[in-house]
Design a protein around this motif. Structure first.
Motif, PDB file in Angstrom:
ATOM      1  N   TYR A  90       0.813  -1.215   0.000  1.00 54.87           N
ATOM      2  CA  TYR A  90       0.000   0.000   0.000  1.00 54.87           C
ATOM      3  C   TYR A  90       0.851   1.271   0.000  1.00 54.87           C
ATOM      4  O   TYR A  90       0.413   2.317   0.488  1.00 54.87           O
ATOM      5  N   ASP A  91       2.043   1.170  -0.579  1.00 54.39           N
ATOM      6  CA  ASP A  91       2.884   2.345  -0.767  1.00 54.39           C
ATOM      7  C   ASP A  91       2.565   2.944  -2.138  1.00 54.39           C
ATOM      8  O   ASP A  91       3.344   2.879  -3.090  1.00 54.39           O
ATOM      9  N   ILE A  92       1.398   3.541  -2.233  1.00 50.72           N
ATOM     10  CA  ILE A  92       0.902   4.087  -3.487  1.00 50.72           C
ATOM     11  C   ILE A  92       0.445   5.522  -3.251  1.00 50.72           C
ATOM     12  O   ILE A  92       0.385   5.999  -2.125  1.00 50.72           O
ATOM     13  N   ARG A  93       0.095   6.178  -4.332  1.00 48.61           N
ATOM     14  CA  ARG A  93      -0.416   7.535  -4.223  1.00 48.61           C
ATOM     15  C   ARG A  93      -1.903   7.502  -3.871  1.00 48.61           C
ATOM     16  O   ARG A  93      -2.613   6.540  -4.186  1.00 48.61           O
ATOM     17  N   GLU A  94      -2.350   8.542  -3.221  1.00 48.28           N
ATOM     18  CA  GLU A  94      -3.741   8.600  -2.761  1.00 48.28           C
ATOM     19  C   GLU A  94      -4.717   8.628  -3.924  1.00 48.28           C
ATOM     20  O   GLU A  94      -5.841   8.121  -3.820  1.00 48.28           O
ATOM     21  N   GLU A  95      -4.316   9.198  -5.078  1.00 47.26           N
ATOM     22  CA  GLU A  95      -5.213   9.282  -6.217  1.00 47.26           C
ATOM     23  C   GLU A  95      -5.615   7.914  -6.735  1.00 47.26           C
ATOM     24  O   GLU A  95      -6.711   7.755  -7.299  1.00 47.26           O
ATOM     25  N   VAL A  96      -4.746   6.906  -6.580  1.00 48.71           N
ATOM     26  CA  VAL A  96      -5.079   5.550  -7.034  1.00 48.71           C
ATOM     27  C   VAL A  96      -6.237   4.992  -6.217  1.00 48.71           C
ATOM     28  O   VAL A  96      -7.170   4.381  -6.757  1.00 48.71           O
ATOM     29  N   LEU A  97      -6.212   5.200  -4.917  1.00 51.92           N
ATOM     30  CA  LEU A  97      -7.290   4.713  -4.054  1.00 51.92           C
ATOM     31  C   LEU A  97      -8.582   5.493  -4.280  1.00 51.92           C
ATOM     32  O   LEU A  97      -9.686   4.945  -4.125  1.00 51.92           O
ATOM     33  N   ASN A  98      -8.466   6.748  -4.677  1.00 55.38           N
ATOM     34  CA  ASN A  98      -9.660   7.564  -4.881  1.00 55.38           C
ATOM     35  C   ASN A  98     -10.422   7.197  -6.144  1.00 55.38           C
ATOM     36  O   ASN A  98     -11.553   7.668  -6.337  1.00 55.38           O
ATOM     37  N   THR A  99      -9.826   6.376  -7.003  1.00 56.42           N
ATOM     38  CA  THR A  99     -10.561   5.936  -8.193  1.00 56.42           C
ATOM     39  C   THR A  99     -11.766   5.077  -7.826  1.00 56.42           C
ATOM     40  O   THR A  99     -12.714   4.960  -8.619  1.00 56.42           O
ATOM     41  N   PHE A 100     -11.791   4.485  -6.630  1.00 54.71           N
ATOM     42  CA  PHE A 100     -12.939   3.676  -6.205  1.00 54.71           C
ATOM     43  C   PHE A 100     -14.210   4.515  -6.065  1.00 54.71           C
ATOM     44  O   PHE A 100     -15.312   3.975  -6.123  1.00 54.71           O
ATOM     45  N   PHE A 101     -14.067   5.828  -5.865  1.00 52.45           N
ATOM     46  CA  PHE A 101     -15.242   6.675  -5.713  1.00 52.45           C
ATOM     47  C   PHE A 101     -16.010   6.831  -7.025  1.00 52.45           C
ATOM     48  O   PHE A 101     -17.145   7.313  -7.015  1.00 52.45           O
ATOM     49  N   HIS A 102     -15.407   6.442  -8.153  1.00 54.23           N
ATOM     50  CA  HIS A 102     -16.077   6.540  -9.445  1.00 54.23           C
ATOM     51  C   HIS A 102     -16.796   5.253  -9.825  1.00 54.23           C
ATOM     52  O   HIS A 102     -17.333   5.175 -10.943  1.00 54.23           O
ATOM     53  N   LEU A 103     -16.790   4.266  -8.957  1.00 57.41           N
ATOM     54  CA  LEU A 103     -17.558   3.055  -9.219  1.00 57.41           C
ATOM     55  C   LEU A 103     -19.052   3.374  -9.168  1.00 57.41           C
ATOM     56  O   LEU A 103     -19.490   4.229  -8.392  1.00 57.41           O
ATOM     57  N   ARG A 104     -19.825   2.641  -9.936  1.00 61.27           N
ATOM     58  CA  ARG A 104     -21.262   2.894 -10.023  1.00 61.27           C
ATOM     59  C   ARG A 104     -22.028   2.103  -8.965  1.00 61.27           C
ATOM     60  O   ARG A 104     -23.162   1.713  -9.170  1.00 61.27           O
ATOM     61  N   LEU A 105     -21.400   1.864  -7.842  1.00 63.08           N
ATOM     62  CA  LEU A 105     -22.036   1.096  -6.775  1.00 63.08           C
ATOM     63  C   LEU A 105     -22.993   1.959  -5.962  1.00 63.08           C
ATOM     64  O   LEU A 105     -24.002   1.474  -5.449  1.00 63.08           O
ATOM     65  N   LEU A 106     -22.663   3.238  -5.815  1.00 66.14           N
ATOM     66  CA  LEU A 106     -23.466   4.104  -4.955  1.00 66.14           C
ATOM     67  C   LEU A 106     -24.872   4.321  -5.503  1.00 66.14           C
ATOM     68  O   LEU A 106     -25.831   4.457  -4.746  1.00 66.14           O
ATOM     69  N   SER A 107     -25.013   4.339  -6.820  1.00 63.08           N
ATOM     70  CA  SER A 107     -26.302   4.653  -7.427  1.00 63.08           C
ATOM     71  C   SER A 107     -27.060   3.435  -7.932  1.00 63.08           C
ATOM     72  O   SER A 107     -28.271   3.510  -8.133  1.00 63.08           O
ATOM     73  N   GLU A 108     -26.372   2.312  -8.135  1.00 63.03           N
ATOM     74  CA  GLU A 108     -27.014   1.154  -8.753  1.00 63.03           C
ATOM     75  C   GLU A 108     -27.180  -0.023  -7.816  1.00 63.03           C
ATOM     76  O   GLU A 108     -28.143  -0.770  -7.933  1.00 63.03           O
ATOM     77  N   LEU A 109     -26.246  -0.225  -6.896  1.00 62.89           N
ATOM     78  CA  LEU A 109     -26.305  -1.403  -6.043  1.00 62.89           C
ATOM     79  C   LEU A 109     -27.308  -1.167  -4.923  1.00 62.89           C
ATOM     80  O   LEU A 109     -27.203  -0.213  -4.159  1.00 62.89           O
ATOM     81  N   SER A 110     -28.291  -2.046  -4.809  1.00 61.95           N
ATOM     82  CA  SER A 110     -29.339  -1.893  -3.806  1.00 61.95           C
ATOM     83  C   SER A 110     -29.271  -2.940  -2.720  1.00 61.95           C
ATOM     84  O   SER A 110     -29.860  -2.770  -1.653  1.00 61.95           O
TER      85      SER A 110
END
Length: 672
Positions: free
Chosen positions: A306-326
């Motif tokens: 997990y020695d990565i940049r924070e922007e790589v982890l922030n890509t998870f916020f663009h997943l369509r789980l928040l609006s589609e997964l019920s």
């Protein structure tokens, strides 16, 4: 008479000894003396190169305007040294000049680079036009186009060929995935149209695979001299991922992007890969591509500790789980819909064991095979399968978050806690207890570290860790978890106690009000990173909240949540401490806290009247403003008035004075 010196001749017969009488040499003596001859050795040591004859002709100009020396003909060379066996090599030895071999004269003149580039462009345009006109008829042009980007090609031509292939494949690739044909399938007897389609698809997949392998090889190369070629290849990879994510060899293309995101010594292409991954998640409608990409990212992060940049982890916020997964999901299983059990499940079980004849079973098996083959080529989205894949994606995301929390990676804590808060409504309630324990550990470690620093700055020397911010993020995440999906109503059933987080916020109010960085974000006090993404504030919305914003959110969750109303003592203690904190905070923070206090007065005004009217106080003992707990403060004892309002009325900011007067009017109106 021929010009030039006559060629020297070598005597073939052995020399005759003058001491002997002039008589015919006997055959026996001839073979005896032949052993001393060394003609083969003389021939072996003779030079094989032919000497050029000097020419007295003037140089001439070619079509390009360059000067060329006049060359003599090969016939003259051949006439001069026609007898290589009998000719003497003394001439070359005397001149001492070594001449190039004869092959140099047979090579064709080199084509200028500019003309070569023009010819390559015309050939690429011709092949691309043929493919776009009728791909099935000109399927062989795929291979010809790939040959132009071979290893021996000029870098400029190679980049042009790679970009052209990407454009051609984006226009040619069908909207379904092509399975690999076996040799026996290609050799079976089928109709002419089917055979033509199979041959075309086989040629398309084969050449596309070769093209993808070439791109992967260029992107994974360590040669720094091919930086522009690698940039072109990476652009082709990103464009193919966004244009045809459903087609074959998607894993190889995703592997290239994930590898670039994991590197720290190659930040040139980092921004392009981040934008590609975010857009890839936003446009995913099937769920399978996102699941594959998240799996590769999770493995890459784990491999690098997990020695990565924070922007790589922030890509998870663009997943369509928040609006589609019920469906509520967890970290180790996927919850099934409730209608699976019951009568419907019994019918399915009965139909599964229904007796069928051998002919019916054979027919059903054939139909199942045909349906499976058709489903592989069908581009329609199966909503049930998509929901299942999104649940698996969410499970991998939560596992990654929990591993980072366990590893205590400083620069990723903020992104992880904000991610847990965003996906809180999708977390199974059975795991709330474990998550809250992890958040408590973060706060306890933060307090222990601050105590060991003896009052020093809470930010580390490298500027990557702010313990005050971590504790506020953990507190906000804890309250956000219980504010989703009616979790607050079942808090008593789950035995969840948030008093620990309430006491922590109450204790940190004084320290937060005197913090000089209370209105600054996590990266506001640091120099800009030369390799960081140049994103606008509108695009960067992850882990940018200031401490005062985190504090107001936590206070709103504690004091203004309808499902879990606080006690009178808690409301009065927090209001008194907030009033004292506003004397030390900057202008914007003071306005934000007074706005929050106005909302508190509107909802809990009756409970706060005792702070204005001393006759209504019923507490015993003395008020202790420095106490760390609500119970230890003794809020309704002697000395707990609202004398801070008198100072705030004379504040240098007129808006602050007006807000304080508005609070008094509300309380006075309640008394009437």
């Amino acid at each position: 008479m021929p010009h030039g010196r006559p060629a020297k001749r070598r005597r073939l017969t052995p020399p005759v000894d003058d001491s002997k009488p002039d008589e015919t040499i006997q055959s026996k003596d001839l073979f005896h003396r032949a052993a001393d001859w060394d003609l083969e050795q003389d021939y072996e040591t003779r030079s094989r190169q032919k000497r050029l004859k000097e020419s007295n002709r003037l140089p001439t100009k070619d079509v390009e305007g360059r000067l060329e020396e006049a060359a003599h003909t090969r016939d003259q060379d051949f006439a001069r040294d026609s007898d290589s066996f009998l000719g003497s090599d003394s001439d070359n030895a005397e001149d001492g000049i070594e001449t190039p071999p004869t092959d140099a004269f047979e090579s064709a003149p080199a084509i200028p680079l500019k003309q070569h580039l023009v010819q390559a462009q015309e050939e690429i345009a011709r092949l691309a036009g043929l493919i776009n006109e009728d791909p099935e008829e000109h399927a062989g042009s795929f291979k010809k186009l790939s040959q132009l980007a071979g290893e021996s090609a000029h870098p400029s031509i190679k980049k042009l060929a790679l970009a052209s292939q990407a454009a051609v494949y984006k226009d040619t690739v069908p909207g379904y995935r092509i399975r690999a044909y076996k040799d026996e399938e290609l050799g079976t007897k089928v109709s002419k149209d089917v055979r033509r389609t199979r041959q075309y698809e086989h040629s398309l997949v084969t050449n596309y695979q070769s093209y993808v392998r070439q791109l992967v090889g260029i992107c994974k190369g360590r040669n720094k001299a091919d930086g522009q070629l690698k940039s072109t290849a990476l652009s082709c990879v990103c464009s193919l991922l966004l244009a045809i994510p459903h087609f074959n060899f998607r894993t190889e293309l995703l592997g290239v992007v994930v590898q670039e995101l994991g590197r720290k010594d190659s930040m040139i292409h980092f921004q392009k890969c981040i934008q590609t991954m975010e857009k890839f998640f936003d446009e995913d409608e099937d769920g399978g591509p996102a699941l594959e990409a998240v799996s590769l990212l999770s493995k890459m992060m784990k491999g690098k500790d997990y020695d990565i940049r924070e922007e790589v982890l922030n890509t998870f916020f663009h997943l369509r789980l928040l609006s589609e997964l019920s469906v509520k999901s967890s970290t180790n299983r996927t919850d099934k819909p409730e209608d699976v059990s019951g009568l419907h499940g019994k019918r399915a079980k009965k139909e599964k064991f229904e007796h069928r004849s051998k002919k019916d079973r054979k027919l059903a098996k054939e139909r199942k095979a045909v349906a499976k083959e058709m489903s592989e080529a069908d581009a329609a989205v199966d909503f049930e399968a998509r929901e299942k894949m999104q649940s698996e994606t969410l499970k991998i995301v939560f596992v990654t978050y929990f591993r980072i929390l366990k590893a205590r990676v400083p620069h990723l804590i903020g992104a992880v806690l904000e991610g847990l808060a965003k996906f809180a409504h999708l977390i199974n309630q059975d795991f709330f207890g474990d998550i809250l324990e992890a958040l408590k550990d973060i706060i306890n470690q933060t307090e222990a570290a601050e105590a060991s620093d003896d009052g020093e700055d809470s930010t580390d020397v490298n500027g990557e860790r702010d313990r005050m911010r971590e504790s506020l993020l953990a507190t906000q995440t804890a309250f956000t978890l219980l504010s989703q999906q009616d979790a607050a109503k079942s808090a008593s059933a789950l035995h969840l106690d948030l008093s620990f987080f309430t006491s922590h916020v109450y204790k940190k109010l004084y320290a937060g009000s005197t913090d000089a960085d209370i209105e600054l974000g996590p990266k506001s006090m640091h120099l800009p990173d030369p390799y960081a993404l140049r994103l606008s504030k509108r695009d960067n919305k992850v882990n940018v909240s200031t401490p005062v914003l985190l504090l107001t959110r936590a206070l709103s969750a504690i004091l203004l949540t309808p499902s879990s109303p606080p006690t009178t003592q808690v409301v009065a203690a927090f209001y008194k401490r907030l009033l004292t904190a506003t004397l030390h905070t900057p202008e914007k923070s003071t306005k934000a806290l007074l706005t929050l206090m106005g909302r508190i007065v509107d909802r809990h005004g009756r409970r706060l009247e005792a702070l204005w009217y001393s006759d209504e106080r019923k507490g015993d003992g003395v008020f202790k403003a420095e106490a760390e707990t609500v119970e230890g403060t003794n809020i309704f004892a002697v000395g707990s008035g609202v004398w801070e309002e008198e100072l705030l009325r004379h504040h240098y900011v007129p808006e602050v004075s007006e807000q304080v007067r508005a609070l008094d009017k509300v309380i006075i109106g309640l008394g009437k």
